[in-house]
Design a protein around this motif. Structure first.
Motif, PDB file in Angstrom:
ATOM      1  N   GLU A 110       0.830  -1.204   0.000  1.00 46.27           N
ATOM      2  CA  GLU A 110       0.000   0.000   0.000  1.00 46.27           C
ATOM      3  C   GLU A 110       0.865   1.255   0.000  1.00 46.27           C
ATOM      4  N   GLN A 111       1.919   1.220   0.801  1.00 50.95           N
ATOM      5  CA  GLN A 111       2.800   2.384   0.934  1.00 50.95           C
ATOM      6  C   GLN A 111       3.678   2.572  -0.297  1.00 50.95           C
ATOM      7  N   GLY A 112       3.949   1.454  -1.005  1.00 54.22           N
ATOM      8  CA  GLY A 112       4.922   1.498  -2.087  1.00 54.22           C
ATOM      9  C   GLY A 112       6.334   1.601  -1.568  1.00 54.22           C
ATOM     10  N   ALA A 113       6.532   1.191  -0.306  1.00 54.96           N
ATOM     11  CA  ALA A 113       7.851   1.272   0.328  1.00 54.96           C
ATOM     12  C   ALA A 113       7.847   0.449   1.604  1.00 54.96           C
ATOM     13  N   GLY A 114       9.021   0.052   2.017  1.00 58.87           N
ATOM     14  CA  GLY A 114       9.181  -0.705   3.255  1.00 58.87           C
ATOM     15  C   GLY A 114      10.455  -1.518   3.191  1.00 58.87           C
ATOM     16  N   HIS A 115      10.866  -2.034   4.336  1.00 58.46           N
ATOM     17  CA  HIS A 115      12.096  -2.817   4.393  1.00 58.46           C
ATOM     18  C   HIS A 115      11.889  -3.946   5.388  1.00 58.46           C
ATOM     19  N   ILE A 116      12.027  -5.170   4.923  1.00 58.91           N
ATOM     20  CA  ILE A 116      11.968  -6.357   5.771  1.00 58.91           C
ATOM     21  C   ILE A 116      13.386  -6.781   6.099  1.00 58.91           C
ATOM     22  N   VAL A 117      13.673  -6.935   7.394  1.00 60.37           N
ATOM     23  CA  VAL A 117      14.980  -7.397   7.850  1.00 60.37           C
ATOM     24  C   VAL A 117      14.765  -8.701   8.609  1.00 60.37           C
ATOM     25  N   ASN A 118      15.195  -9.796   8.013  1.00 61.87           N
ATOM     26  CA  ASN A 118      15.071 -11.111   8.646  1.00 61.87           C
ATOM     27  C   ASN A 118      16.407 -11.499   9.264  1.00 61.87           C
ATOM     28  N   VAL A 119      16.404 -11.751  10.563  1.00 61.51           N
ATOM     29  CA  VAL A 119      17.630 -12.157  11.244  1.00 61.51           C
ATOM     30  C   VAL A 119      17.744 -13.677  11.179  1.00 61.51           C
ATOM     31  N   ALA A 120      18.704 -14.145  10.413  1.00 59.87           N
ATOM     32  CA  ALA A 120      18.981 -15.579  10.300  1.00 59.87           C
ATOM     33  C   ALA A 120      20.213 -15.872  11.150  1.00 59.87           C
ATOM     34  N   SER A 121      21.248 -16.395  10.553  1.00 55.64           N
ATOM     35  CA  SER A 121      22.479 -16.757  11.269  1.00 55.64           C
ATOM     36  C   SER A 121      23.503 -17.182  10.242  1.00 55.64           C
ATOM     37  N   ALA A 122      24.763 -17.161  10.645  1.00 54.43           N
ATOM     38  CA  ALA A 122      25.786 -17.761   9.790  1.00 54.43           C
ATOM     39  C   ALA A 122      25.467 -19.226   9.534  1.00 54.43           C
ATOM     40  N   ALA A 123      24.708 -19.848  10.455  1.00 61.33           N
ATOM     41  CA  ALA A 123      24.286 -21.240  10.279  1.00 61.33           C
ATOM     42  C   ALA A 123      23.315 -21.404   9.116  1.00 61.33           C
ATOM     43  N   GLY A 124      22.778 -20.305   8.614  1.00 61.64           N
ATOM     44  CA  GLY A 124      21.957 -20.373   7.417  1.00 61.64           C
ATOM     45  C   GLY A 124      22.773 -20.451   6.150  1.00 61.64           C
ATOM     46  N   LEU A 125      24.080 -20.173   6.264  1.00 62.54           N
ATOM     47  CA  LEU A 125      24.987 -20.183   5.111  1.00 62.54           C
ATOM     48  C   LEU A 125      25.999 -21.314   5.179  1.00 62.54           C
ATOM     49  N   MET A 126      26.482 -21.600   6.387  1.00 61.22           N
ATOM     50  CA  MET A 126      27.430 -22.695   6.628  1.00 61.22           C
ATOM     51  C   MET A 126      26.755 -23.705   7.555  1.00 61.22           C
ATOM     52  N   TYR A 225      32.287 -17.750   5.138  1.00 62.07           N
ATOM     53  CA  TYR A 225      31.449 -17.754   3.935  1.00 62.07           C
ATOM     54  C   TYR A 225      32.295 -17.743   2.670  1.00 62.07           C
ATOM     55  N   ARG A 226      33.364 -16.941   2.680  1.00 60.79           N
ATOM     56  CA  ARG A 226      34.263 -16.928   1.515  1.00 60.79           C
ATOM     57  C   ARG A 226      34.948 -18.279   1.340  1.00 60.79           C
ATOM     58  N   ALA A 227      35.313 -18.911   2.460  1.00 63.95           N
ATOM     59  CA  ALA A 227      35.962 -20.223   2.374  1.00 63.95           C
ATOM     60  C   ALA A 227      35.038 -21.242   1.739  1.00 63.95           C
ATOM     61  N   LYS A 228      33.779 -21.220   2.117  1.00 60.78           N
ATOM     62  CA  LYS A 228      32.832 -22.167   1.538  1.00 60.78           C
ATOM     63  C   LYS A 228      32.636 -21.912   0.049  1.00 60.78           C
ATOM     64  N   ARG A 229      32.588 -20.650  -0.342  1.00 66.80           N
ATOM     65  CA  ARG A 229      32.331 -20.307  -1.744  1.00 66.80           C
ATOM     66  C   ARG A 229      33.544 -20.561  -2.640  1.00 66.80           C
ATOM     67  N   PHE A 230      34.747 -20.236  -2.139  1.00 68.74           N
ATOM     68  CA  PHE A 230      35.893 -20.198  -3.036  1.00 68.74           C
ATOM     69  C   PHE A 230      36.936 -21.288  -2.787  1.00 68.74           C
ATOM     70  N   THR A 231      36.921 -21.901  -1.603  1.00 69.73           N
ATOM     71  CA  THR A 231      37.841 -23.020  -1.333  1.00 69.73           C
ATOM     72  C   THR A 231      37.030 -24.161  -0.719  1.00 69.73           C
ATOM     73  N   ARG A 232      36.088 -24.652  -1.505  1.00 73.72           N
ATOM     74  CA  ARG A 232      35.120 -25.613  -0.976  1.00 73.72           C
ATOM     75  C   ARG A 232      35.793 -26.887  -0.449  1.00 73.72           C
ATOM     76  N   PHE A 233      36.857 -27.301  -1.058  1.00 68.31           N
ATOM     77  CA  PHE A 233      37.502 -28.537  -0.606  1.00 68.31           C
ATOM     78  C   PHE A 233      38.040 -28.385   0.815  1.00 68.31           C
ATOM     79  N   LEU A 234      38.537 -27.187   1.156  1.00 70.13           N
ATOM     80  CA  LEU A 234      39.020 -26.946   2.515  1.00 70.13           C
ATOM     81  C   LEU A 234      37.858 -26.875   3.504  1.00 70.13           C
ATOM     82  N   TYR A 235      36.777 -26.259   3.069  1.00 72.28           N
ATOM     83  CA  TYR A 235      35.573 -26.187   3.904  1.00 72.28           C
ATOM     84  C   TYR A 235      35.045 -27.594   4.187  1.00 72.28           C
TER      85      TYR A 235
END
Length: 257
Positions: A110-126, A225-235
Motif C-alpha cells: 500500500e505504501q509502495g515502500a518498506g524494508h523487511i529485515v530477517n535475522v537468520a544466522s551464519a548457520a543459514g549459510l554454513m 562464507y568466503r571459504a565455503k564459496r571459493f575453497t570448498r575442498f578446505l571447507y
C-alpha cells in the motif's frame, strides 16, 4: 525518522537494535513474548501479529522497517532430536518470520515502500554437523528472504537477511535439552564469543540503511562464507573433521556407560 518494529526486542540483539534505532531518533515498537516488553507478541500467533499491525497503523500511521529478529537456539545430533524439537524450532525460527512477512507485506505494498529485515544466522549459510535443526531453520530464512527480495522489489520493498556468527547473548537459554552434550558446546561458543550484541547491531543498522541484502556483520562469518564459496575442498575437509570428532566422542561416551 523511521518507524521500526522489532520482534524479540526485550534482550540480546533485538534490544541492541532497538536501542541503536531509538538513539538516532527513530520511532521503535519493541515486541517480545517475554513479560515486560512494550508490546507482547508471540511470533507464532497470527492474532498477535494482527494486533501488532493494528497498533502500527494507529500509532505510527505505517511502518518503514520490520525486523524479524525473534528466534530460538537449537543444536544436537539428528538421532537425538525429537519430532517435537523439530516442530518447535521450525515453528519459531521459520514460521515466526513468515508470519511477520505475511502480516506486513500488504501494508508495504500500500505504501509502495518498506524494508523487511530477517535475522537468520551464519548457520543459514554454513552448515556444520550436530546443528541440523538450527541450520535448516536458518537456511530457510535465508531462502525466504532471497525469494521476497525479488518478489517485493517491484513494489519498492527492500529485504535484508542478517547472518551473524556467534556473539554474546542470552540465546542459549532457549535450548531445548534434547542433546545436552552438543548444546553445552554451543553455550560455550556463545559465552566466549569476542563480540557482543551492541557491536553486531551497529554494523547491521549501517548495512540496513544501505539497503544491503546479505549482511554478515562479523569478520569470522565473512571469512567462513568466503571459504565455503571459493575453497570448498578446505571447507568440506573441516566439516568432515568435525563429523569424525563426533564419532570419536560418541565412542568415548558409549564406553563410559
Amino acid at each position: 525518522m523511521k518507524r521500526v518494529l522489532i520482534t524479540g526486542g526485550a534482550s540480546g540483539l533485538g534490544a541492541a537494535l532497538a536501542a541503536r534505532f531509538a538513539e538516532r531518533g527513530d520511532r521503535v515498537l519493541v515486541t517480545d513474548v517475554a513479560a515486560g516488553a512494550p508490546h507482547r507478541l508471540d511470533i507464532t500467533s497470527e492474532s498477535d501479529w494482527a494486533t501488532a499491525l493494528e497498533r502500527v497503523r494507529d500509532e505510527f500511521g505505517g511502518l518503514d522497517v520490520l525486523v524479524n529478529n525473534a528466534g530460538i537456539a537449537a543444536g544436537g545430533r539428528i538421532d537425538r532430536l525429537s519430532a517435537e524439537h523439530w516442530q518447535r524450532v521450525l515453528s519459531v525460527n521459520v514460521l515466526g518470520a513468515v508470519n511477520g512477512c505475511r502480516t506486513f507485506t500488504p501494508l508495504f505494498k500500500e505504501q509502495g515502500a518498506g524494508h523487511i529485515v530477517n535475522v537468520a544466522s551464519a548457520a543459514g549459510l554454513m552448515h556444520p554437523p550436530s546443528m541440523s535443526s538450527y541450520n535448516a531453520s536458518k537456511a530457510a530464512v535465508v531462502a525466504l528472504s532471497e525469494s521476497l527480495r525479488y518478489e517485493l522489489g517491484p513494489w519498492g520493498v527492500s529485504v535484508s537477511v542478517v547472518c551473524p556468527s556467534f556473539f554474546r547473548t542470552n540465546l542459549a537459554q532457549s535450548l531445548s535439552g534434547d542433546d545436552p552434550q552438543m548444546e553445552a558446546g554451543a553455550v560455550r561458543l556463545i559465552n566466549e564469543a569476542r563480540r557482543g550484541a551492541d557491536e553486531i547491531a551497529v554494523r547491521v543498522i549501517r548495512e540496513v540503511d544501505a539497503r544491503k541484502f546479505l549482511i554478515i556483520p562479523d569478520s569470522d562469518g565473512r571469512t567462513a562464507y568466503r571459504a565455503k564459496r571459493f575453497t570448498r575442498f578446505l571447507y568440506d575437509r573441516k566439516m568432515f573433521a568435525l563429523g569424525a570428532k563426533l564419532r570419536r566422542d560418541e565412542k568415548t561416551e558409549a564406553a563410559r556407560e
